[in-house]
Design an enzyme around this catalytic site. Sequence first.
Site, PDB file in Angstrom:
ATOM      1  N   THR A 289       0.839  -1.197   0.000  1.00  0.00           N
ATOM      2  CA  THR A 289       0.000   0.000   0.000  1.00  0.00           C
ATOM      3  C   THR A 289       0.871   1.243   0.000  1.00  0.00           C
ATOM      4  OG1 THR A 289      -0.017   0.162   2.417  1.00  0.00           O
ATOM      5  CG2 THR A 289      -1.800  -1.094   1.392  1.00  0.00           C
ATOM      6  N   ASP A 290       0.321   2.324  -0.497  1.00  0.00           N
ATOM      7  CA  ASP A 290       0.877   3.613  -0.128  1.00  0.00           C
ATOM      8  C   ASP A 290       0.561   3.800   1.352  1.00  0.00           C
ATOM      9  OD1 ASP A 290       2.037   6.135  -0.163  1.00  0.00           O
ATOM     10  OD2 ASP A 290       1.084   6.710  -2.045  1.00  0.00           O
ATOM     11  N   TRP A 291       1.221   4.750   1.988  1.00  0.00           N
ATOM     12  CA  TRP A 291       1.129   4.875   3.440  1.00  0.00           C
ATOM     13  C   TRP A 291      -0.291   5.277   3.867  1.00  0.00           C
ATOM     14  CZ3 TRP A 291       5.020   2.623   2.078  1.00  0.00           C
ATOM     15  CH2 TRP A 291       6.139   2.397   2.858  1.00  0.00           C
ATOM     16  N   GLY A 292      -0.928   4.374   4.587  1.00  0.00           N
ATOM     17  CA  GLY A 292      -2.277   4.628   5.072  1.00  0.00           C
ATOM     18  C   GLY A 292      -3.362   4.429   4.037  1.00  0.00           C
ATOM     19  N   ALA A 293      -3.087   3.671   2.975  1.00  0.00           N
ATOM     20  CA  ALA A 293      -4.037   3.547   1.864  1.00  0.00           C
ATOM     21  C   ALA A 293      -4.860   2.267   1.912  1.00  0.00           C
ATOM     22  CB  ALA A 293      -3.301   3.635   0.535  1.00  0.00           C
TER      23      ALA A 293
END
Length: 797
Positions: A289-293
């Site tokens: 994931t992208d960060w927090g995605a």
Amino acid sequence: MVAVKMMRQLAQVTATAVLVGEAAAQNSAQANITSDSYFYGQSPPVYPSPQQPGIGPWADAHTKAVALVAQMTPEERANITVGFTTTTGCSGETGSVPRLNWPGLCLLDSGNGVRNTDFVNGWSSGIHVGASFNRNLSYERAFYMGGEFKTKGVHVALGPAIGPLGRVAEGGRNWEGFSVDPYLSGQLVYESVKGIQEAGVTATTKHFIANEQELNRNPIREVASLSSNIDDKTMHETYLWPFADAVRAGTGAIMCSYNRINNSYASQNSKLLNGLLKTELGFEGFVVTDWGAQHTGIASALAGLDMVMPNSRNYWGPNAGNLTIAVNNGSMEDSRLTDMAVRIVASWYQMGQDEDFPELGVGMPRNILAPHAIVDARNPVASPIVLRSALEGHVLVKNVNNTLPLNKPKIIGVFGYDAPAPSRYNVGAQSGDTPNRWQFGYDSVLNYLGFLSTTAPAPPFAANGTLTSGGGSGAALGAYISAPLDAIQQQAYLDGTQVYWDTISANPLVNGATDACLVFINAFASEGPDRTALYDDYSDALVQNVAANCSNTIVTIHNAGIRLIDQWIENPNVTAVIFAHLPGQDSGRAAVQILYGLESPSGKLPYTVAKNESDYNVLKPDQPTGQYQRFPQGDFIEGVYHDYRDFDRKNITPRYEFGFGLSYTTFEFADLSVAKADGAVSTYLPPGSNIIEGGVASLHDVLARVTAVVHNTGDVDAMEVAQLYVGIPGGPVRQLRGFEKVSIAAGDSATVSFDLVRKDLSEWSVEEQSWVLQEGNYNVYVGSSSRDLPLTGTLTF
């Protein structure tokens, strides 16, 4: 409206799709919406998630990974799929398995250099590399950059970026990618992935996919992320194209974008991850994931997600315990959890990180100003590559009567806020960032977290010093900055030149005896907000004020994206203009070599510069409107027609076309040869046959070869980028399908050749679900830009 028709055809096939997790509820609210103008796309389900093929170059790493993962308990396998709070400068760290000597992975930004640490080089940004049109240089930059990641104990570099692709002209992160053109982006990302990984570091190609704007990229309270609604043809021919090249290069990781695609979040979109990436493209690595995605739990794992970042506050629970619970209660097959772990561990083996790899995150404390061990990651051999990369991204677009290069002027004036070096310390840490973060002052004024969306606009320019990088998580800074003013002062010392400068005033005084007035401005962009315009009145007024008092005004723009210049470009006192993009730490040194003729400019525009903002078919980010404000929609109704393809279709005359760039010499093109390859060529390619990394193997069979001769007809040794464009029947007027950068001595010639492979000449058939050659004539063009194509020929199939 062709794209709309295609999307509606796709809708008929996918209208009964059953989506899992949170996306299902969002989609059901819109399932019955109909409109003559828009199609709210649905993303069909593709299950199960394919296991790592482990073939070809990955065979040995796969075998080792399977053996190691087989020794792990389910809890240990789950533990390495999630991030944990890091005590180093890593952007994220995975769980480890100490009893098996598996250390876990350090993941760190960015695609443009090692971020937030010391004793590393500040490399040119993606857009600068795109302007170089140089494959070899792209590889060298990536190789030495990758070596710096490795020396700092980083297993996974979070780059290169090829999404966004520049659909939205004002997109805040366009500068991180190489170009608006999928072919150019694909060629350069291929070399970049090769370079990073041959240095022993996993490349994370991002953002998958259609992350074309910052506005609404993340859900905020009750508002979902923007849905990028893309038809099947556009997906393959435009947005998926460069990712296929990254996978073909062997990229070890793919990072999901924040946004939704056809109303399903990227990190849980089974069509994208299981269908396109892991099946159609034969992807061997892991998806992160992208960060927090992440927005769902087990559904995202089933859809093909392999790793969640940045910490254990995720839907898989602390230590990813929810994954083992799901396996135990039958909600998820144990084989899916095993494959997730195998893909992660295989990348570690594939990059040779099981032997003699530095300590994780060595020399990278969370607070860079705190006492820490000094680890100098710079390779002295890389210094010429840092400078070369900075040089070749400069694009000269105007040079009246050979104003440039300068030749030992007696008096020069230097003006503009972009000329001096910026403050090196933060004037105030960003909210959520490391205290006393080592960063430019202008980066700190943005009110955003690196992994959250905001509506705060980015400043149109960086007013406190020269711009060498854009802002946000893609920013990377070197151990020093060579600013234009400093480098000009040094050159003045050598030439005996008198220098006057004013880098503060909006309407500076100009010495009437000045031989040349050098004005430095910039155009800033950053992660978080999108840009609000493609120009700014303050900088344009500065240029006009200097030009009003100086008949030889030379403008250099450090631009993080498209920059319009029509307020002053036709002023006769503006005699030369350079788009200098984002050169990195050797910015000033490179600028002086260009301005004084130590190097002839060789960059080409990796986008189109229009005369008016209204000329771009997608200027601004999509806004949530009306009853769909909770579920913002971005309908890509332009299809494959963005940037120069759209300008050609509408016959709009740009200010400077895609691929344009001047030199200190002149070139002529001659002796075009267009020849089909030997043997019969079938126009039909069965889908799914002989899948290797990047797709069907025969897509890269050479079907034709084009050659031409480039003559340097001037008196300066220089480089030229020969460009090949093809008109595929029924498609855009022309599309870039080849480029070759050659160095040619004055009076000499060079032969350039271009191999056209099957994919270069095919279109994606929605009906056949395959790449298909058209029967008919293909127009072939060779020249120096997308609109300066003196050589024309024809291919017939």
